[in-house]
Design an enzyme around this catalytic site. Structure first.
Site, short mmCIF file in Angstrom:
data_model
loop_
_atom_site.label_atom_id
_atom_site.label_comp_id
_atom_site.label_asym_id
_atom_site.label_seq_id
_atom_site.Cartn_x
_atom_site.Cartn_y
_atom_site.Cartn_z
N HIS A 54 22.31 59.65 45.87
CA HIS A 54 22.88 58.97 47.03
C HIS A 54 22.12 59.41 48.27
CE1 HIS A 54 24.79 62.83 47.63
NE2 HIS A 54 25.37 62.74 46.44
N HIS B 114 21.08 63.07 48.63
CA HIS B 114 19.84 63.43 47.91
C HIS B 114 18.63 62.87 48.65
CE1 HIS B 114 22.80 63.33 44.44
NE2 HIS B 114 22.30 64.54 44.34
N SER C 60 28.13 62.52 44.25
CA SER C 60 28.03 61.62 43.09
C SER C 60 29.41 61.34 42.50
CB SER C 60 27.14 62.25 42.02
OG SER C 60 25.89 62.59 42.57
#
Ligand code: PAF
Length: 282
Positions: A34, A37, A187
């Protein structure tokens, strides 16, 4: 972008580049990438010549009743994100390659991993994290590795083990990336139902209430903690696991407000467990 699955191929790639004087940046992940990251990948891209992202849902950091089997694995999406961000290697080892028959070594950072907060709540978790990160560092041999502040205790543990074991990797902990309404990107947010997704911002709102109380001059840590708990109580579906004021270096709980404070918390909304934190001070 290269996709490497065998630890031996990954190690050979890293070794060759190191010999040529290339600096290697590394973002270890469990995939389901996402914008949090993405921000780590972008920061690494700016500072290093070559960039490796690992995607490995590490079984040893999940407890027996946790979400290992249903952890999201959208590999096509993850590879596309890495490609778009200029990643050089996506390292995607299998569990068997990482933990072959006969594997038995563990890396233990006892105080951080077992006595406090996430460590107390998830007794096996940080042994799995410390072991896999040490192993990934051994394979990739990065100069720089980046982690998100959202997993503050994890980042603290990794800095400790890198120092204790002289691993020679610079650790950069980057700010948490949040949705517009304050929810920390994770996540696991995709497990939230639409109603639970609304409720999930309560942890961030509790930290803001805590921070405001500190800014208004409250000195007693348990008073601030009570204010944060009262905020969470506004959401009937949210249950506090822990909410605390701690020292940002030792993670020990504080009795009194001090110059730098880490507000740390874990709540459950339905079956979903959320963690977050906020650095503040007076
Ligand atoms: O933060 C994560 O995604 C994981 O704990 C890590 C550091 C990749 C180790 O599996």
């Amino acid at each position: 972008m290269k996709i490497l699955r065998a630890p031996r191929s990954m190690a050979a790639w890293g070794e060759r580049l190191r010999r040529e004087g290339v600096t290697i940046g590394f973002v270890p992940t469990m995939g389901a990438l996402h914008d949090g990251h993405r921000s780590l990948i972008r920061a690494a891209r700016l500072r290093c010549d070559a960039l490796v992202v690992s995607i490995f849902v590490n079984p040893t950091q999940f407890g027996p009743n946790e979400d290992l089997t249903r952890y999201p694995r959208p590999i096509t999406h993850d590879r596309a994100l890495c490609r778009a961000e200029g990643v050089d290697v996506c390292f995607e080892p299998t569990p068997n390659a990482m933990y072959p028959k006969g594997f038995q070594t563990i890396v233990m950072v006892p105080e951080i991993a077992q006595q406090l907060w996430e460590g107390a709540a998830r007794p096996h978790h940080f042994v799995g994290v410390a072991t896999v990160v040490t192993k990934l560092f051994g394979i990739v041999r990065p100069h720089l590795a980046l982690f998100g502040q959202k997993d503050y205790q994890q980042a603290t543990l990794i800095k400790r083990l890198v120092t204790d074991l002289n691993l020679g990797v610079t650790i950069d902990v980057r700010p948490t990336i949040r949705e517009k309404d304050g929810l920390a990107m994770s996540s696991r947010n995709r497990y939230l139902s639409p109603d639970d997704r609304q409720a999930a911002t309560i942890l961030y709102r509790a930290f803001r209430a805590g921070r405001q109380a500190i800014e208004e001059g409250i000195k007693n840590a348990s008073t601030v903690e009570r204010i944060m708990r009262k905020t969470v109580a506004q959401e009937p579906t949210a249950h506090v696991e822990y909410l605390a004021l701690c020292d940002p270096a030792s993670l020990e709980p504080l009795k009194q407000v001090q110059r730098q404070i880490l507000l740390l918390g874990a709540i459950r909304i339905g079956k979903v467990r959320l963690i977050d934190n906020m650095l503040t001070g007076c």
